[in-house]
Motif scaffolding. Structure first.
Motif, short mmCIF file in Angstrom:
data_model
loop_
_atom_site.label_atom_id
_atom_site.label_comp_id
_atom_site.label_asym_id
_atom_site.label_seq_id
_atom_site.Cartn_x
_atom_site.Cartn_y
_atom_site.Cartn_z
N ASP A 167 -38.81 13.94 -9.76
CA ASP A 167 -38.98 14.58 -8.29
C ASP A 167 -38.09 15.00 -7.72
O ASP A 167 -38.53 15.54 -7.16
N ASP A 168 -36.56 14.70 -8.43
CA ASP A 168 -35.84 15.30 -7.50
C ASP A 168 -34.32 16.40 -8.84
O ASP A 168 -33.84 15.39 -9.88
N LEU A 169 -34.66 17.59 -8.34
CA LEU A 169 -33.93 18.89 -10.00
C LEU A 169 -32.32 18.08 -9.83
O LEU A 169 -31.50 18.31 -10.62
N ASP A 170 -32.05 17.57 -8.76
CA ASP A 170 -30.55 17.38 -8.56
C ASP A 170 -30.36 16.38 -9.22
O ASP A 170 -28.72 15.99 -10.11
N LEU A 171 -30.81 15.12 -8.73
CA LEU A 171 -30.70 12.77 -9.32
C LEU A 171 -30.73 13.71 -11.07
O LEU A 171 -29.87 13.50 -11.79
N ARG A 172 -32.03 14.84 -11.72
CA ARG A 172 -32.23 14.79 -12.86
C ARG A 172 -31.02 15.25 -13.41
O ARG A 172 -31.14 15.33 -14.77
N PHE A 173 -30.60 16.44 -12.89
CA PHE A 173 -29.21 17.05 -13.16
C PHE A 173 -28.53 16.17 -13.84
O PHE A 173 -27.40 16.54 -14.76
N ILE A 174 -28.27 15.14 -12.36
CA ILE A 174 -26.89 14.42 -12.94
C ILE A 174 -27.02 13.76 -14.22
O ILE A 174 -26.03 13.58 -14.63
N ILE A 178 -24.55 13.12 -17.19
CA ILE A 178 -23.87 11.56 -17.89
C ILE A 178 -24.60 11.45 -19.03
O ILE A 178 -23.58 10.92 -20.02
N GLN A 179 -25.77 10.87 -19.42
CA GLN A 179 -26.03 10.92 -20.63
C GLN A 179 -25.87 11.68 -22.18
O GLN A 179 -25.36 10.91 -22.25
N SER A 180 -25.67 12.97 -21.73
CA SER A 180 -25.14 13.65 -22.05
C SER A 180 -24.30 13.46 -23.20
O SER A 180 -23.68 12.96 -23.88
N ASN A 181 -23.33 13.34 -21.91
CA ASN A 181 -21.81 13.57 -21.98
C ASN A 181 -21.31 12.32 -22.27
O ASN A 181 -20.73 12.65 -23.38
N LEU A 182 -21.91 11.41 -21.80
CA LEU A 182 -21.45 10.62 -22.08
C LEU A 182 -21.88 9.09 -23.13
O LEU A 182 -21.36 8.19 -23.95
N GLN A 183 -22.72 10.14 -24.14
CA GLN A 183 -23.27 9.63 -25.19
C GLN A 183 -24.19 8.20 -24.57
O GLN A 183 -24.02 7.55 -25.79
N CYS A 184 -24.93 7.85 -23.86
CA CYS A 184 -25.73 6.56 -23.40
C CYS A 184 -27.13 6.59 -22.85
O CYS A 184 -27.39 8.11 -22.76
N CYS A 185 -27.73 5.92 -22.40
CA CYS A 185 -28.72 5.88 -21.92
C CYS A 185 -29.19 4.87 -21.52
O CYS A 185 -29.16 3.27 -21.25
N GLY A 186 -29.86 4.70 -19.96
CA GLY A 186 -30.05 3.84 -18.64
C GLY A 186 -28.46 3.79 -18.13
O GLY A 186 -27.86 4.42 -18.76
#
Length: 298
Positions: A167-174, A178-186
């Motif tokens: 629902d929020d493009l900014d929160l989705r981008f952030i 985080i997930q792609s750069n730190l290689q994490c999920c959740g």
């Protein structure tokens, strides 16, 4: 008949009064004017003045850019619309707007105060810088002493961002960064995506029981095409099977590891930033003293 002694005393008094009058006139003469104290600016004073002016000018422009980006983000997302105005307080763009506004006002007061030699603006600027220094020191102490509570706040914030991911493009981008750069999920693990109504296993859509593509180990199909469906059904997999498809670890652990790996750099940058603010405060105080002395003896 007057006493000769009193006549002489009156003559001496008259001469003394006349000498006093002459002395007052002499004090007004150019000779006495030239020996009165005079304070003029030194080369160092001029250097500090224009150095402070230029530094604040640069940060004023930077503040305006940040403020403009924040306002552009709010307007482009129609955050001021009647149906969205209630949730504007949680919009990440509001942080940019607030930061840009404070930075612009603060540095503009220092910029104009230095250029116009305005003591009121310079005192306001130095007081604000002193408050910022104190707040940063207190924040560092609190962050060190309340590490567990901060971890809880980060967990709550990330889960809230995950819940509003679609629902929020900014929160989705952030979240994606985080997930792609730190290689994490959740937050703690990949199953945290249950909090999102689209990725919840009870959801009717194709995303049910899945995770975003930024959780995938290899989100690129054939190495070139972004596969947005690579995380579909990942929550239904056991950890042994899922580890070849998605990152199992949560981002809170990734953030902690990143901080531990870069704590030297973080400490150095923090000390440099704090040192620059202390130097700016010293320069402002020195310039204020010069301006006040100049105004007294000019």
């Amino acid at each position: 008949m007057l006493n000769p002694t009193s006549h002489k005393l009156g003559h001496v008094t008259s001469e003394f009064h006349q000498a006093g009058t002459n002395n007052e006139q002499d004090h007004d003469s150019p000779v006495f004017t030239r020996i009165q104290p005079n304070y003029s600016y030194s080369l160092m004073d001029y250097f500090l003045k224009y150095f402070l002016f230029l530094c604040n000018l640069v940060f004023t422009v930077l503040g305006l850019v940040v403020l403009g980006l924040g306002m552009w983000g709010l307007i482009s997302k129609e955050s001021f619309a009647q149906e969205k105005i209630g949730s504007i307080g949680t919009d990440p763009m509001l942080i940019l707007v607030t930061l840009g506004f404070v930075l612009t006002i603060l540095c503009l007061s220092g910029c104009v105060g230095a250029l116009r030699e305005n003591c009121c603006l310079l005192k306001l600027f130095s007081a604000a810088v002193l408050v910022l220094i104190t707040a940063q020191v207190l924040a560092a102490i609190l962050a060190y002493s309340l590490q567990d509570q901060i971890g809880g706040y980060l967990r709550s914030g990330m889960l809230a961002a995950m819940a509003r991911y679609q629902d929020d493009l900014d929160l989705r981008f952030i979240t994606d960064e985080i997930q792609s750069n730190l290689q994490c999920c959740g937050a703690d693990n990949y199953r945290d995506w249950e909090v999102n109504i689209y990725y919840n296993c009870s959801a009717p859509g194709v995303l049910a029981c899945g995770v975003p593509a930024t959780c995938c180990v290899d989100p690129l199909e054939n190495g070139t095409v972004w596969n947005s469906q690579c995380g579909v059904g990942a929550q239904q997999l056991d950890e042994f099977t899922a580890q070849s498809v998605i990152f199992l670890g949560g981002c809170l652990g990734g953030i902690s590891r990143w901080i531990e790996q870069h704590e030297g750099l973080i400490g150095t940058v923090s000390i440099v930033v704090l040192g620059v603010q202390i130097v700016i405060l010293f320069i402002t105080t020195r310039l204020l003293e010069s301006i006040q002395w100049h105004k007294v003896y000019m």
